[in-house]
Design a protein around this motif. Structure first.
Motif, mmCIF file in Angstrom:
data_model
loop_
_atom_site.group_PDB
_atom_site.id
_atom_site.type_symbol
_atom_site.label_atom_id
_atom_site.label_comp_id
_atom_site.label_asym_id
_atom_site.label_seq_id
_atom_site.Cartn_x
_atom_site.Cartn_y
_atom_site.Cartn_z
ATOM 1 N N LYS A 118 4.792 11.288 11.410
ATOM 2 C CA LYS A 118 4.112 12.387 11.483
ATOM 3 C C LYS A 118 5.082 13.626 11.282
ATOM 4 C CE LYS A 118 0.659 14.936 14.077
ATOM 5 N NZ LYS A 118 0.212 15.328 15.332
ATOM 6 N N TYR A 138 -3.022 13.263 8.325
ATOM 7 C CA TYR A 138 -3.721 12.152 8.502
ATOM 8 C C TYR A 138 -3.767 10.912 7.172
ATOM 9 C CZ TYR A 138 -7.841 9.164 8.950
ATOM 10 O OH TYR A 138 -8.607 7.983 9.064
ATOM 11 N N LEU A 139 -3.820 11.535 6.286
ATOM 12 C CA LEU A 139 -3.730 10.729 4.849
ATOM 13 C C LEU A 139 -2.219 10.010 4.876
ATOM 14 C CD1 LEU A 139 -6.077 12.770 2.666
ATOM 15 C CD2 LEU A 139 -6.573 10.338 3.722
ATOM 16 N N ILE A 190 1.020 -1.281 -0.088
ATOM 17 C CA ILE A 190 -0.057 -0.023 0.007
ATOM 18 C C ILE A 190 0.766 1.063 0.047
ATOM 19 C CG2 ILE A 190 -1.571 1.475 1.640
ATOM 20 C CD1 ILE A 190 -3.121 -1.383 2.244
ATOM 21 N N LYS A 191 2.098 1.198 0.877
ATOM 22 C CA LYS A 191 2.610 2.495 0.939
ATOM 23 C C LYS A 191 3.632 2.610 -0.381
ATOM 24 C CE LYS A 191 7.002 0.560 3.249
ATOM 25 N NZ LYS A 191 6.555 -0.771 2.889
ATOM 26 N N GLN A 193 -0.181 9.819 7.176
ATOM 27 C CA GLN A 193 0.164 8.918 8.066
ATOM 28 C C GLN A 193 -0.566 7.254 7.664
ATOM 29 O OE1 GLN A 193 -0.831 11.734 11.253
ATOM 30 N NE2 GLN A 193 0.326 10.376 12.640
ATOM 31 N N LEU A 194 -1.922 7.623 7.247
ATOM 32 C CA LEU A 194 -2.449 6.262 6.732
ATOM 33 C C LEU A 194 -1.330 5.434 5.624
ATOM 34 C CD1 LEU A 194 -6.176 7.089 6.162
ATOM 35 C CD2 LEU A 194 -5.046 5.884 8.116
ATOM 36 N N LYS A 195 -0.591 6.315 4.913
ATOM 37 C CA LYS A 195 0.349 5.387 4.171
ATOM 38 C C LYS A 195 1.775 4.942 4.862
ATOM 39 C CE LYS A 195 -1.812 5.559 -0.037
ATOM 40 N NZ LYS A 195 -2.091 4.604 -1.043
ATOM 41 N N GLY A 196 1.554 5.069 5.967
ATOM 42 C CA GLY A 196 2.767 4.818 6.883
ATOM 43 C C GLY A 196 3.713 5.690 6.869
ATOM 44 N N GLN A 199 -5.444 16.941 7.670
ATOM 45 C CA GLN A 199 -6.059 16.180 6.711
ATOM 46 C C GLN A 199 -4.895 15.580 5.985
ATOM 47 O OE1 GLN A 199 -9.801 15.206 4.214
ATOM 48 N NE2 GLN A 199 -9.331 17.496 4.184
#
Lengths: 437, 308
Positions: free
Chosen positions: B106, B97-98, B73-74, B100-103, B94
């Motif tokens: 921060k 967040y997106l 995914i990443k 971080q969802l991709k790994g 936002q």
């Protein structure tokens, strides 16, 4: 990759920072307390209004039983005809006129008792008058038949049956009432929680669909993770709101009752009346002691553990269904057709809880419904304070967990397909097809 | 292996509807791969399979030689056609967040966001909510979010929709730059002129089947008909036309020209070369315009879809 904490955090923060959520959180207890205060204040006004009731006793039997109280004053009329009495009562704006006619004997007097008033008199007032008269006339009749009233009074036996289970657990009537309140409160709280926050989850899923962000998210996160994150994040926001409500409500209640001098704990809820009745049968000084022991007698550990299990299980079960509905539709107006099957068992559970558990906590109906997973959280929570065998609790929890896992699987399937479907209003048939994709 | 992505006979059915039927593609590293096809052909399904949003019924997909797994995914950045952002969330939050969802971590996400926001001159949007931005502005954010985690494979589905020509050009340049820096791009669009500009390789999907696949150059060569556009200066147009018609296959041409020439399309036989034509023409008239007619991606698209 496990993104669950990240999703939960976002869901929680978005909910909690939302303006309308903040306003609701603060305003709801204020409005509630204001309403209660107004009602309490008004009913106090009503109670403190003095009523005067004219009594025209032509029989001469009962004059002495009417003693003035704070709210009611009695005016004994004599040497007037009933017509004059009525006129007087009306002119002086008395609440009403009680007329007891002359009779040859007590029985004939009893037949001629009448109450005249401008409006329909209040039921409590009439009941008060009736019980006063009944008592007096019963005494009179007993005397007539040669019974010594004093002897009769002194020979009255007062019974308060002590209850004990075969296992030696002591219970009492007051215990039962405390149990009822605990169980009812737990069941009702779960019901409210599911409806309020289930809807919130559904709306949040719909929002992701309408804002078209879903495909971006879903390319980084598994749908099941997103769904669970949403459910958990929203629940945490819900718990936060609940806690704020309780604290704010408590503080406001204290403040309001201090300012207005309205003692809200004396507000007569039906359960409290029951409670009072039960307590009156015991000595007043035993009140607090017996209340404490009633609470002490509750299977508290069992109650707390089961409350948590059923609350979480029941809530997750329903909220995953709400999430699936949100995923299946495009906007909120389309949710109606799917809402009914969810609300029906929930409402049924509350009705079963209210009508059968109170009557017979271990009867067939309550027992069956405390096993069916869609109703068991509410019904079982209401039953547990009355002592449910552990095996029943365990079986019910296992059934609930099993069903919960099934619904999450089912909801995830619908969710996975539904979030990528736009512009279609799906039928049940279509949802069934989605399960096989 | 110089193929970054290989999809091997992927099929997917939704109930009775076949969305993909034995579709295979190979995307070589550092190329821009155009995934074309009419609406509802199955492009989006294929892209979703690559993104592990949809599981294929049969067939498999390899990324860098490995079967697709969740950690891939990443490595993929996906800009879907149906796209949007949380309306009430702030731009910076936002995007973080997106990312971080991709790994991404921060701090790293913050650093890279700063770089991109400066590059696209959108730095002052950090604390704005998406609902305060115009559609084009939101699209820019969306683009940044897609490429932020420096994925090996970028998938753009209609990336230019919602952009004005200036910003579309800006994004196009960014895509080319990302390609030059080593990213591989899958590019799905209906805008054939951007296919011409960007794609090295195309595949055409129609009614769930792949009907055309190859390097854009090769395909064009394959589709060209050996036809030349000519503009001739002459006093007697009909005589000249007849003269040419005796030797070659002629049809009317329509192209823009400064002069009021005789415009013709001349199709050569496979044995003839452009020099044959040119020497013939120069002997008869003055040649103002001579151009081989190469089919556009648009022509190829329409022709292939119609014929299938």
């Amino acid at each position: 990759m496990n993104h669950l904490p990240l999703i939960i955090k976002r869901e929680y923060l978005t909910k909690v920072r939302n303006k309308s959520f903040i306003i609701m959180t603060i305003l709801s207890p204020i409005i509630m307390i204001a309403l209660i205060a107004v009602v309490a204040y008004l009913s106090q006004l009503n109670n403190s209004k003095q009523r005067t009731i004219s009594i025209l006793d032509e029989s001469g039997f009962v004059e002495e039983i009417f003693k003035d109280t704070d709210n009611t004053k009695y005016e004994i009329l004599s040497d007037v005809s009933i017509i004059q009495a009525k006129q007087q009562a009306e002119e002086n704006e008395h609440y009403g006129l009680l007329h007891i006619t002359k009779g040859d004997n007590i029985d004939s007097v009893l037949e001629g008792i009448k109450f005249y008033s401008k409006d329909t008199p209040s039921i409590t007032l009439m009941e008060g008058l009736e019980s006063k008269l009944e008592k007096k006339f019963t005494d009179l009749k007993l005397q007539q038949q040669g019974v010594d009233i004093e002897k009769l009074k002194s020979s009255k036996a007062k019974i308060n049956i002590a209850q004990e289970s075969f296992l030696g657990e002591k219970t009492s009537k007051i215990d039962n009432i405390v149990k009822l309140i605990f169980g009812g409160l737990a069941g009702y709280m779960l019901f409210m929680f599911i409806i309020i926050y289930g809807n919130m989850i559904m709306r949040s899923v719909i929002e992701e669909k309408t804002s078209r962000i879903i495909e971006v998210i879903i390319s980084s996160v598994k749908p099941v993770q997103l769904m669970l994150g949403k459910i958990i994040g929203t629940s945490l926001a819900g718990i936060t709101q609940f806690i704020v409500w309780i604290i704010l409500g408590g503080v406001l209640m204290t403040v309001v009752s201090a300012i207005f001098g309205v003692n809200m704990t004396e507000m007569q809820a039906p359960q409290q009346e029951l409670m009072q009745q039960a307590m009156e049968t015991q000595g007043a000084d035993m009140k607090i002691q017996s209340l404490m022991s009633a609470i002490y007698h509750l299977p508290l550990t069992n109650l707390v553990i089961m409350f948590l299990l059923f609350f979480i299980g029941g809530y997750l079960l329903y909220s995953s269904l709400y999430a699936a509905i949100g995923a299946a539709v495009d906007n909120e107006t389309d949710t109606q057709q799917f809402m009914l099957p969810i609300l029906m068992p929930l409402i049924l559970a509350v009705y079963v809880g209210i009508f059968t558990v109170i009557e017979d906590p271990h009867g067939t109906v309550s027992t069956i419904f405390s096993f069916i997973p869609l109703t068991s959280p509410v019904v079982m929570l209401m039953r547990i304070p009355f002592g449910v065998p552990i095996w029943q609790q365990v079986v019910s929890v296992l059934l609930l967990i099993g069903t919960f896992m099934f619904t999450v699987w089912f909801a995830a399937k619908i969710y996975r397909v539904g979030i990528l479907m736009y512009g279609k209003k799906p039928s049940y048939k279509e949802l069934y097809k989605w399960l096989k994709y | 292996m110089d193929n970054l992505l290989v999809a091997d006979s992927v099929s997917k059915k939704f109930g009775k509807f076949t969305a993909l039927n034995n579709v295979s593609i190979e995307v070589s590293k550092g190329s821009i791969f155009g995934l074309l096809g009419p609406n509802g052909a199955g492009k989006t399904t294929l892209i979703r399979v690559i993104n592990q949003i949809t599981m294929p019924d049969t067939g498999n997909v390899l990324l860098d030689g490995q079967p697709l797994q969740s950690h891939h995914i990443k490595d993929i950045g996906y800009l879907p056609e149906e796209r949007g952002l949380y309306k009430s969330m702030k731009v910076g939050e936002q995007a973080l967040y997106l990312a971080q969802l991709k790994g991404m971590s921060k701090s790293e996400a913050k650093k890279r966001l700063k770089y991109w926001f400066e590059k696209l001159e959108i730095g002052d949007w950090w604390n704005k909510k998406i609902q305060e931005l115009s559609k084009g502005m939101a699209q820019k954010i969306q683009f940044v979010v897609t490429v932020l985690h420096q994925p090996k494979l970028l998938i753009f589905d209609e990336p230019f929709s919602g952009f004005d020509p200036i910003n579309a050009n800006l994004i196009k340049d960014e895509i080319l730059q990302l390609r030059d820096e080593g990213a591989t791009v899958i590019f799905s669009t209906h805008r054939m002129e951007s296919v011409e500009e960007l794609c090295d390789h195309i595949a055409l999907i129609h009614e769930s089947n792949k009907i055309l696949d190859g390097k854009l150059q090769d395909i064009k060569r394959q589709f060209k008909t050996n036809t030349f556009e000519v503009g001739l200066v002459t006093d007697n147009e009909s005589d000249l036309t007849n003269l040419i018609k005796e030797k070659f296959e002629v049809s009317k041409a329509d192209f823009k020209s400064l002069n009021d020439d005789l415009k013709l399309n001349i199709k050569l036989k496979s044995t003839e070369t452009s020099n044959d034509l040119l020497s013939f023409l120069t002997s008869k008239a003055q040649v103002n315009h001579f151009n081989e007619l190469v089919p556009t991606a648009n022509d190829i698209f329409i022709q292939t879809v119609k014929n299938s």
